[in-house]
Design an enzyme around this catalytic site. Structure first.
Site, PDB file in Angstrom:
ATOM      1  N   LYS A 290       0.831  -1.197   0.000  1.00 22.65           N
ATOM      2  CA  LYS A 290       0.000   0.000   0.000  1.00 22.65           C
ATOM      3  C   LYS A 290       0.875   1.260   0.000  1.00 22.65           C
ATOM      4  CE  LYS A 290      -3.948  -1.896   2.525  1.00 22.65           C
ATOM      5  NZ  LYS A 290      -4.953  -1.667   1.487  1.00 22.65           N
ATOM      6  N   ARG A 364     -10.310 -11.568   2.237  1.00 21.26           N
ATOM      7  CA  ARG A 364     -11.174 -12.649   1.733  1.00 21.26           C
ATOM      8  C   ARG A 364     -10.501 -14.012   1.857  1.00 21.26           C
ATOM      9  NH1 ARG A 364     -11.669  -9.598  -3.865  1.00 21.26           N
ATOM     10  NH2 ARG A 364     -11.601  -7.925  -2.333  1.00 21.26           N
TER      11      ARG A 364
HETATM   12  N1  BES Z   1      -8.045  -3.595   4.451  1.00 22.68           N
HETATM   13  C1  BES Z   1      -8.193  -3.249   3.085  1.00 22.68           C
HETATM   14  C2  BES Z   1      -9.476  -2.463   2.816  1.00 22.68           C
HETATM   15  C3  BES Z   1      -9.595  -1.099   3.440  1.00 22.68           C
HETATM   16  C4  BES Z   1      -9.329   0.030   2.693  1.00 22.68           C
HETATM   17  C5  BES Z   1     -10.057  -0.951   4.734  1.00 22.68           C
HETATM   18  C6  BES Z   1      -9.487   1.276   3.257  1.00 22.68           C
HETATM   19  C7  BES Z   1     -10.208   0.292   5.298  1.00 22.68           C
HETATM   20  C8  BES Z   1      -9.932   1.405   4.563  1.00 22.68           C
HETATM   21  C9  BES Z   1      -8.249  -4.507   2.231  1.00 22.68           C
HETATM   22  O1  BES Z   1      -7.498  -5.572   2.684  1.00 22.68           O
HETATM   23  C10 BES Z   1      -7.719  -4.135   0.894  1.00 22.68           C
HETATM   24  O2  BES Z   1      -6.575  -3.813   0.803  1.00 22.68           O
HETATM   25  N2  BES Z   1      -8.559  -4.188  -0.117  1.00 22.68           N
HETATM   26  C11 BES Z   1      -8.172  -3.883  -1.438  1.00 22.68           C
HETATM   27  C12 BES Z   1      -8.841  -4.894  -2.331  1.00 22.68           C
HETATM   28  C13 BES Z   1      -8.306  -4.905  -3.711  1.00 22.68           C
HETATM   29  C14 BES Z   1      -6.866  -5.365  -3.731  1.00 22.68           C
HETATM   30  C15 BES Z   1      -9.162  -5.806  -4.548  1.00 22.68           C
HETATM   31  C16 BES Z   1      -8.633  -2.481  -1.751  1.00 22.68           C
HETATM   32  O3  BES Z   1      -9.629  -2.037  -1.204  1.00 22.68           O
HETATM   33  O4  BES Z   1      -7.975  -1.808  -2.526  1.00 22.68           O
HETATM   34 MN    MN Z   2      -5.505  -5.476   1.981  1.00 23.16          MN
END
Ligand code: BES
Ligand code: MN
Ligand code: ZN
Length: 516
Positions: A290, A364
């Site tokens: 990230k 997931r």
């Molecule tokens: N924990 C994150 C989602 C999230 C984003 C929670 C912002 C709280 C605030 C999750 O694990 C994630 O990274 N999701 C990705 C999914 C994508 C790779 C399909 C996302 O949201 O970008």
């Molecule tokens: Mn994630």
């Protein structure tokens, strides 16, 4: 926990440091704001000049506004805090026209109590109708007032000059302090707020202090301490059991993954509920790392597990006649020589094979294992909650959770959330979204191979659906936005973890106890 009590002493004569009254916004004709029911005796002590004086001090009665006034002997409390409730509602209030909603009361009570930090004992004389509406109003006022005293202890090594301590005791004014139903509502509010505070504390804890083994140990100790049956699977047990999704994500960290199962099984229960919460103690994104900006908020990626674990502990005090089992997968999503990578194919718990395309879609992976495991115990309903997708925040914002799953069950979740002030909204699970996750090599891809972010909240739901036992009613609650409040404190939200959707889960369990 801040103690709460009920009093039927005339608010003007209450021996407290401050008395909170409600103030409605002027209803249009340029007039001054209007004191809400509950404030009558206090207003009388000011010989009818209280609303006028508050207006001179700038009070308008808008929601969240708090105006303080020294009483200089007119009433027993040295300070009045008038909290805005907005205009007098013409409909849709607690019971009938003229009464504000429970959510307005919950937020107002919290705003008033937070603004009175530094005071010892604070009493609230806010509007509550007689009859059934009175109970829900009392519940909201008590919950809001107690939530207004929440503060995360934090890590500062020196006391902060000028920082006032939260209010020490809360008194809620009611018509009859001996009334059994009223006492039950106050007690319930104390249990619920203690649970929310526990969830918030876990979420707000620094991620180096709360990693899967210590999170599991804390949850297990709290649950066992409350008399619940707890089982913790460590990495060896996870390997033996075939929990491929939890291991894929969790083995990239030196702090190894855990799976906590908590059981509440009261006598006489006829329904069985499974609760699942995402417990990623920190989400770096893994090799799909990230951006640095805001990454620290990923310490809240275990909000689902925190809410579910706290819900379980609250059940031991609330004692609904419903059997509830919690399944909490815990892992830290890190980068290392043992971390999973894009292209990996993982054999999940239950045997399905998943092609990993994005290590940041780790939630997931751990949830799928938990969903299959929960299905083996044959519950009547399955609720799963997770900070699953940024797409939820884009689509619905920071207040409204995304709901996917069985339409009827989603509607029950939506209605329960609406009653407790945790809004959630149903989302579809279209076939083309699922089709886009077909894998060339495995049973399913973790995300759409085109890395198309279009509708990616729905991809999360579509993926999870594949792991739900055929015929089992389920609901997925994506709390990515609502679980964490990054802004300044407002209403009953402090900065950091919110505890969402804990109050919805408790409401749902009550609903299932009453209606099956
Ligand atoms: N924990 C994150 C989602 C999230 C984003 C929670 C912002 C709280 C605030 C999750 O694990 C994630 O990274 N999701 C990705 C999914 C994508 C790779 C399909 C996302 O949201 O970008
Ligand atoms: Mn994630
Ligand atoms: Zn995550």
């Amino acid at each position: 926990m801040t103690p709460i009590s009920l009093s039927d002493t005339d608010p003007a004569e209450l021996a407290v440091d401050a008395i909170v009254v409600g103030l409605h916004a002027a209803d249009g004709d340029g007039g001054r704001p209007l004191l809400a029911p509950g404030a009558e005796s206090v207003a009388a002590a000011f010989e009818g000049k209280l609303a006028e004086t508050l207006a001179l001090l700038g009070a308008t009665g808008s929601p969240g506004e708090v105006t303080k006034l020294a009483t200089l002997g007119t009433v027993s409390a040295p300070v009045i805090a008038a909290v805005g409730l907005g205009p007098v509602p013409s409909d849709g209030g607690v019971e009938s026209p003229g009464w504000v909603t429970t959510e307005t009361l919950r937020r107002a009570a919290a705003s008033a109590v937070r603004s009175l930090a530094g005071a010892g004992k604070v009493a609230l004389a806010l509007p509550a109708p007689d009859g059934d509406g009175g109970a829900s109003a009392l519940r909201a006022i008590a919950e809001g007032a107690l939530l207004g005293t929440y503060r995360f202890a934090g890590y500062k090594t020196k006391p902060q000059p000028g920082r006032r301590n939260p209010v020490k005791a809360v008194v809620v004014h009611v018509a009859d302090a001996g009334d059994k139903a009223a006492k039950a509502e106050a007690k319930r509010a104390a249990v619920v707020v203690a649970a929310v505070a526990r969830a918030r504390d876990w979420i707000n804890t620094a991620p180096n202090d709360l990693r899967p083994p210590s999170f599991a140990a804390e949850v297990a100790a709290a649950a066992a301490g409350a008399g619940l049956e707890v089982e913790v699977l460590d990495e060896k047990a996870l390997k033996k059991g075939g929990f491929g999704g939890i291991l894929a994500v969790g083995m990239g960290s030196e702090a190894l993954p855990r799976f906590v199962k908590i059981t509440y099984a009261p006598k006489g229960a006829t329904k069985k509920v499974a609760l699942i919460g995402k417990g990623i103690t920190f989400d770096t994104g893994g090799y799909a790392v990230k951006p640095a900006q805001g990454m620290w908020e990923m310490k809240s990626d275990m909000s689902g597990a925190a809410a579910v674990a706290s819900t379980m502990i609250a059940l031991t005090a609330l004692k609904p006649k419903v059997a509830v089992t919690a399944y909490l997968p815990m892992a830290e999503n890190m980068i290392s020589g043992t971390a999973y990578r894009p292209g990996d194919v993982i054999t999940m718990y239950g045997g399905k094979r998943v092609e990993v395309l994005n290590t940041d879609a780790e939630g997931r992976m751990i949830l799928a294992d938990a969903i299959v495991r929960a299905g083996e115990d044959e519950p009547d309903y399955l609720f799963e909650t997770s900070t699953l997708t940024g797409g939820q925040v884009i689509a619905l914002g920071k207040r409204i959770s995304g709901l996917m799953g069985d339409p009827e069950l989603c509607e029950r979740v939506r209605a329960a959330g609406d009653r407790v002030g945790e809004p959630a909204w149903p989302m579809p699970l279209p076939d083309d979204v699922r089709k886009g996750m077909d894998s060339d090599v495995a049973d399913i891809s973790q995300v759409n191979a085109s890395m198309d972010r279009a509708g990616h909240m729905l991809q999360g739901g579509a993926f999870l659906r594949e792991f739900v036992t055929e015929g089992l009613p389920w609901a997925h609650i994506d709390i990515a936005g609502p679980s964490y409040h990054s802004g300044e404190p407002t209403g009953y939200w402090s900065k950091g973890g919110t505890g969402v959707p804990l109050r919805t889960l408790l409401e749902l369990i009550d609903d299932i106890a009453a209606n099956g």
